[in-house]
Design a protein around this motif. Structure first.
Motif, mmCIF file in Angstrom:
data_model
loop_
_atom_site.group_PDB
_atom_site.id
_atom_site.type_symbol
_atom_site.label_atom_id
_atom_site.label_comp_id
_atom_site.label_asym_id
_atom_site.label_seq_id
_atom_site.Cartn_x
_atom_site.Cartn_y
_atom_site.Cartn_z
ATOM 1 N N THR A 19 -6.232 16.428 4.609
ATOM 2 C CA THR A 19 -6.672 16.286 5.997
ATOM 3 C C THR A 19 -5.468 16.216 6.924
ATOM 4 O O THR A 19 -5.426 16.889 7.960
ATOM 5 N N LEU A 20 -4.477 15.404 6.557
ATOM 6 C CA LEU A 20 -3.278 15.272 7.379
ATOM 7 C C LEU A 20 -2.500 16.588 7.446
ATOM 8 O O LEU A 20 -2.008 16.964 8.509
ATOM 9 N N GLU A 21 -2.397 17.279 6.315
ATOM 10 C CA GLU A 21 -1.713 18.579 6.319
ATOM 11 C C GLU A 21 -2.410 19.565 7.245
ATOM 12 O O GLU A 21 -1.763 20.286 7.995
ATOM 13 N N HIS A 22 -3.723 19.581 7.169
ATOM 14 C CA HIS A 22 -4.491 20.477 8.034
ATOM 15 C C HIS A 22 -4.256 20.128 9.508
ATOM 16 O O HIS A 22 -4.055 21.013 10.331
ATOM 17 N N CYS A 23 -4.252 18.843 9.818
ATOM 18 C CA CYS A 23 -4.023 18.405 11.202
ATOM 19 C C CYS A 23 -2.612 18.743 11.665
ATOM 20 O O CYS A 23 -2.419 19.184 12.804
ATOM 21 N N LEU A 24 -1.620 18.550 10.800
ATOM 22 C CA LEU A 24 -0.242 18.896 11.162
ATOM 23 C C LEU A 24 -0.100 20.397 11.407
ATOM 24 O O LEU A 24 0.601 20.816 12.337
ATOM 25 N N THR A 25 -0.772 21.192 10.600
ATOM 26 C CA THR A 25 -0.750 22.638 10.801
ATOM 27 C C THR A 25 -1.375 22.990 12.143
ATOM 28 O O THR A 25 -0.827 23.804 12.896
ATOM 29 N N ARG A 26 -2.510 22.362 12.448
ATOM 30 C CA ARG A 26 -3.164 22.602 13.741
ATOM 31 C C ARG A 26 -2.257 22.191 14.891
ATOM 32 O O ARG A 26 -2.150 22.903 15.890
ATOM 33 N N MET A 27 -1.603 21.036 14.750
ATOM 34 C CA MET A 27 -0.685 20.592 15.812
ATOM 35 C C MET A 27 0.474 21.568 15.966
ATOM 36 O O MET A 27 0.884 21.873 17.084
ATOM 37 N N LEU A 35 -3.939 15.407 17.013
ATOM 38 C CA LEU A 35 -3.189 14.160 17.051
ATOM 39 C C LEU A 35 -4.110 12.948 16.921
ATOM 40 O O LEU A 35 -3.775 11.981 16.238
ATOM 41 N N GLU A 36 -5.266 13.008 17.541
ATOM 42 C CA GLU A 36 -6.215 11.890 17.474
ATOM 43 C C GLU A 36 -6.633 11.618 16.022
ATOM 44 O O GLU A 36 -6.691 10.471 15.589
ATOM 45 N N GLU A 37 -6.881 12.665 15.288
ATOM 46 C CA GLU A 37 -7.296 12.506 13.890
ATOM 47 C C GLU A 37 -6.150 11.943 13.038
ATOM 48 O O GLU A 37 -6.357 11.062 12.207
ATOM 49 N N ILE A 38 -4.943 12.434 13.268
ATOM 50 C CA ILE A 38 -3.781 11.913 12.547
ATOM 51 C C ILE A 38 -3.592 10.443 12.873
ATOM 52 O O ILE A 38 -3.370 9.619 11.984
ATOM 53 N N TYR A 39 -3.689 10.097 14.147
ATOM 54 C CA TYR A 39 -3.533 8.704 14.570
ATOM 55 C C TYR A 39 -4.565 7.814 13.874
ATOM 56 O O TYR A 39 -4.234 6.752 13.361
ATOM 57 N N HIS A 40 -5.796 8.264 13.852
ATOM 58 C CA HIS A 40 -6.876 7.498 13.227
ATOM 59 C C HIS A 40 -6.578 7.209 11.753
ATOM 60 O O HIS A 40 -6.810 6.102 11.269
ATOM 61 N N HIS A 41 -6.051 8.181 11.046
ATOM 62 C CA HIS A 41 -5.796 8.042 9.604
ATOM 63 C C HIS A 41 -4.512 7.275 9.282
ATOM 64 O O HIS A 41 -4.382 6.743 8.179
ATOM 65 N N THR A 42 -3.559 7.239 10.214
ATOM 66 C CA THR A 42 -2.227 6.750 9.856
ATOM 67 C C THR A 42 -1.724 5.557 10.647
ATOM 68 O O THR A 42 -0.693 4.989 10.289
ATOM 69 N N ARG A 43 -2.401 5.146 11.690
ATOM 70 C CA ARG A 43 -1.848 4.121 12.596
ATOM 71 C C ARG A 43 -1.513 2.807 11.885
ATOM 72 O O ARG A 43 -0.489 2.207 12.159
ATOM 73 N N ALA A 44 -2.345 2.365 10.966
ATOM 74 C CA ALA A 44 -2.086 1.098 10.274
ATOM 75 C C ALA A 44 -0.833 1.204 9.404
ATOM 76 O O ALA A 44 0.010 0.299 9.406
ATOM 77 N N ALA A 45 -0.690 2.297 8.686
ATOM 78 C CA ALA A 45 0.485 2.477 7.827
ATOM 79 C C ALA A 45 1.751 2.624 8.652
ATOM 80 O O ALA A 45 2.794 2.058 8.322
ATOM 81 N N VAL A 46 1.670 3.366 9.742
ATOM 82 C CA VAL A 46 2.833 3.571 10.612
ATOM 83 C C VAL A 46 3.269 2.243 11.221
ATOM 84 O O VAL A 46 4.447 1.886 11.190
ATOM 85 N N TYR A 47 2.320 1.497 11.754
ATOM 86 C CA TYR A 47 2.653 0.207 12.370
ATOM 87 C C TYR A 47 3.213 -0.764 11.327
ATOM 88 O O TYR A 47 4.219 -1.427 11.568
ATOM 89 N N GLY A 48 2.581 -0.851 10.183
ATOM 90 C CA GLY A 48 3.036 -1.764 9.132
ATOM 91 C C GLY A 48 4.438 -1.433 8.655
ATOM 92 O O GLY A 48 5.269 -2.324 8.457
#
Length: 118
Positions: A19-27, A35-48
């Motif tokens: 899913t993230l790869e697909h979103c990065l390709t789209r971006m 970006l919204e979808e990537i943020y939704h999936h990764t915000r907790a890991a990025v912040y932590g």
């Protein structure tokens, strides 16, 4: 009670990675809505991860925001290798190190300014 075994975790992780790869390709192709979808999936890991490096809530929040801004321009450079989180966390790490270096410089500037005043 529902338990996940190792196999289920790998399937879930693989699904998130694709899913993230697909979103990065789209971006990379100019689709800013991904970006919204990537943020939704990764915000907790990025912040932590940012918090674990900078040890400051405000700096970690700033890095979180800067990370996704940087990702907008860096997405075109992403090459599919099956590790989109590694790409994203490398951005976070670099931003954290920049912030820590700036903090250290400001600290040494403050010390030299105080020494000059004495």
């Amino acid at each position: 009670m529902l338990k996940l075994n190792q196999e289920n975790r790998l399937i879930e992780s693989s699904s998130t990675d694709s899913t993230l790869e697909h979103c990065l390709t789209r971006m990379g192709d100019g689709d800013k809505s991904a970006l919204e979808e990537i943020y939704h999936h990764t915000r907790a890991a990025v912040y932590g991860y940012a918090l674990s490096l900078v040890k400051n809530v405000h700096d970690a929040e700033d890095v979180l925001q800067e990370c996704y801004l940087k990702l907008c321009s860096a997405a075109a450079a992403y090459r599919k290798q099956g590790k989109p989180m590694a790409f994203l966390l490398r951005i976070v790490r670099n931003l954290c190190y920049d912030r820590l270096r700036d903090r250290q410089r400001r600290g040494s500037d403050l010390c030299s300014g105080l020494a000059a005043m004495a």
